[in-house]
Design a protein around this motif. Structure first.
Motif, PDB file in Angstrom:
ATOM      1  N   THR A  14       0.912  -1.251   0.016  1.00 40.84           N
ATOM      2  CA  THR A  14      -0.146  -0.018  -0.152  1.00 40.84           C
ATOM      3  C   THR A  14       0.752   1.337   0.014  1.00 40.84           C
ATOM      4  O   THR A  14       0.551   2.158  -0.829  1.00 40.84           O
ATOM      5  CB  THR A  14      -0.808   0.022   1.216  1.00 40.84           C
ATOM      6  N   ILE A  17       2.469   1.708  -3.361  1.00 37.02           N
ATOM      7  CA  ILE A  17       1.795   2.419  -4.332  1.00 37.02           C
ATOM      8  C   ILE A  17       1.420   3.784  -4.189  1.00 37.02           C
ATOM      9  O   ILE A  17       1.256   4.484  -5.063  1.00 37.02           O
ATOM     10  CB  ILE A  17       0.370   1.541  -4.391  1.00 37.02           C
ATOM     11  N   ARG A  18       1.096   4.210  -2.897  1.00 36.15           N
ATOM     12  CA  ARG A  18       1.075   5.679  -2.649  1.00 36.15           C
ATOM     13  C   ARG A  18       2.145   6.489  -2.939  1.00 36.15           C
ATOM     14  O   ARG A  18       2.136   7.620  -3.213  1.00 36.15           O
ATOM     15  CB  ARG A  18       0.716   5.831  -1.014  1.00 36.15           C
ATOM     16  N   GLN A  86      -6.936   3.607  -8.688  1.00 37.97           N
ATOM     17  CA  GLN A  86      -7.138   2.735  -7.718  1.00 37.97           C
ATOM     18  C   GLN A  86      -8.031   1.634  -8.086  1.00 37.97           C
ATOM     19  O   GLN A  86      -7.811   0.477  -7.483  1.00 37.97           O
ATOM     20  CB  GLN A  86      -7.705   3.575  -6.337  1.00 37.97           C
ATOM     21  N   TRP A  90      -7.334  -2.125  -6.877  1.00 38.99           N
ATOM     22  CA  TRP A  90      -8.287  -3.166  -5.949  1.00 38.99           C
ATOM     23  C   TRP A  90      -8.850  -4.333  -6.570  1.00 38.99           C
ATOM     24  O   TRP A  90      -8.855  -5.403  -5.946  1.00 38.99           O
ATOM     25  CB  TRP A  90      -9.613  -2.319  -5.722  1.00 38.99           C
ATOM     26  N   GLN A 161     -10.425  11.282   4.360  1.00 36.05           N
ATOM     27  CA  GLN A 161      -9.582  11.295   2.958  1.00 36.05           C
ATOM     28  C   GLN A 161     -10.574  12.393   2.115  1.00 36.05           C
ATOM     29  O   GLN A 161     -10.156  13.308   1.264  1.00 36.05           O
ATOM     30  CB  GLN A 161      -9.332  10.064   2.168  1.00 36.05           C
ATOM     31  N   TYR A 203      -6.104  -3.044   2.902  1.00 31.74           N
ATOM     32  CA  TYR A 203      -5.328  -1.868   1.785  1.00 31.74           C
ATOM     33  C   TYR A 203      -6.033  -0.607   1.749  1.00 31.74           C
ATOM     34  O   TYR A 203      -5.391   0.473   1.755  1.00 31.74           O
ATOM     35  CB  TYR A 203      -5.378  -2.582   0.698  1.00 31.74           C
ATOM     36  N   SER A 207      -4.362   2.758   2.738  1.00 30.43           N
ATOM     37  CA  SER A 207      -4.180   3.499   1.644  1.00 30.43           C
ATOM     38  C   SER A 207      -4.914   5.005   1.913  1.00 30.43           C
ATOM     39  O   SER A 207      -4.112   6.235   1.384  1.00 30.43           O
ATOM     40  CB  SER A 207      -4.871   2.887   0.467  1.00 30.43           C
ATOM     41  N   ASN A 208      -5.993   5.204   2.707  1.00 26.83           N
ATOM     42  CA  ASN A 208      -6.556   6.287   2.994  1.00 26.83           C
ATOM     43  C   ASN A 208      -5.747   7.109   3.944  1.00 26.83           C
ATOM     44  O   ASN A 208      -5.599   8.300   3.745  1.00 26.83           O
ATOM     45  CB  ASN A 208      -7.793   5.897   3.498  1.00 26.83           C
ATOM     46  N   GLY A 211      -2.838   8.367   2.119  1.00 29.18           N
ATOM     47  CA  GLY A 211      -3.393   9.550   1.261  1.00 29.18           C
ATOM     48  C   GLY A 211      -3.445  10.713   2.018  1.00 29.18           C
ATOM     49  O   GLY A 211      -3.020  11.869   1.569  1.00 29.18           O
TER      50      GLY A 211
END
Length: 211
Positions: A14, A17-18, A86, A90, A161, A203, A207-208, A211
């Protein structure tokens, strides 16, 4: 895979990816600031054609709006970049969870065909799918207490977010839409999480937060 810890692997994935999405996130912020700066001009165009309902006036309003976007270098779709990118992640992670930790013996027998020979994880099969007492492969709704906690955490982090990334609009209708999305998205994601494997919910949560 990060060692043999499936949950930690998802968290590290995660964060990576971010990090890769940082350029898209900067672009999103730039587009949002641009959208906010042209709100008075957009409102002026809307006021200009407010009482004109004929087709020609509608076309002229659309044309002037698009010209304004073009002159300002603003693309409304650009504000959705990270969210759109995203979705395939997912879907891919959803499938990967069931492929890497298959729920049936047949799936486990076929696992070698999905792993590269140089990957050290091939020596650790079958993988342990438990993380903090949660089976990351099982649907959230099958997890007892976590059937309540995970969707609530997903909804809460999604709300945060959305709140951080939302821009204020001088257009009353746009502002109403923003407020609706602010509440609708967290409720929708929280509800969908019930049918997600806990690994995918993990995830989304991290991710949030990232973010």
């Amino acid at each position: 895979l990060f060692s043999d810890n499936f949950g930690l692997s998802i968290i590290v994935f995660t964060i990576l990816i971010r990090i890769l999405m940082i350029p898209l996130s900067f672009r999103q912020v730039k587009q949002m600031i641009g959208m906010q700066s042209i709100q008075p001009k957009l409102k002026s165009i809307q006021e200009k054609y407010k009482d004109r309902k004929d087709r020609d006036s509608r076309q002229k309003m659309s044309q002037e709006t698009m010209n304004l976007y073009k002159q300002s270098g603003v693309n409304p779709v650009g504000c959705l970049g990270p969210m759109v990118i995203q979705l395939p992640i997912w879907i891919g992670l959803y499938r990967a969870i069931f492929k890497v930790v298959p729920p049936t013996p047949e799936g486990l027998a076929n696992l070698s065909s999905y792993l590269y020979s140089w990957n050290p994880v091939i020596n650790k099969v079958p993988l342990d799918s438990f993380f903090l007492g949660i089976d990351l492969v099982n649907p959230v709704q099958a997890g007892g207490l976590f059937a309540i906690l995970l969707p609530l955490i997903v909804a809460g982090t999604t709300f945060a977010q959305q709140k951080v990334s939302m821009f204020k609009s001088s257009d009353a209708r746009q502002e109403q839409t923003n407020k609706m999305m602010l509440w609708m998205m967290p409720v929708m994601f929280g509800f969908f999480t019930l049918s997600f494997p806990a690994g995918l919910a993990t995830y989304i949560i991290f991710s949030n937060i990232a973010g």
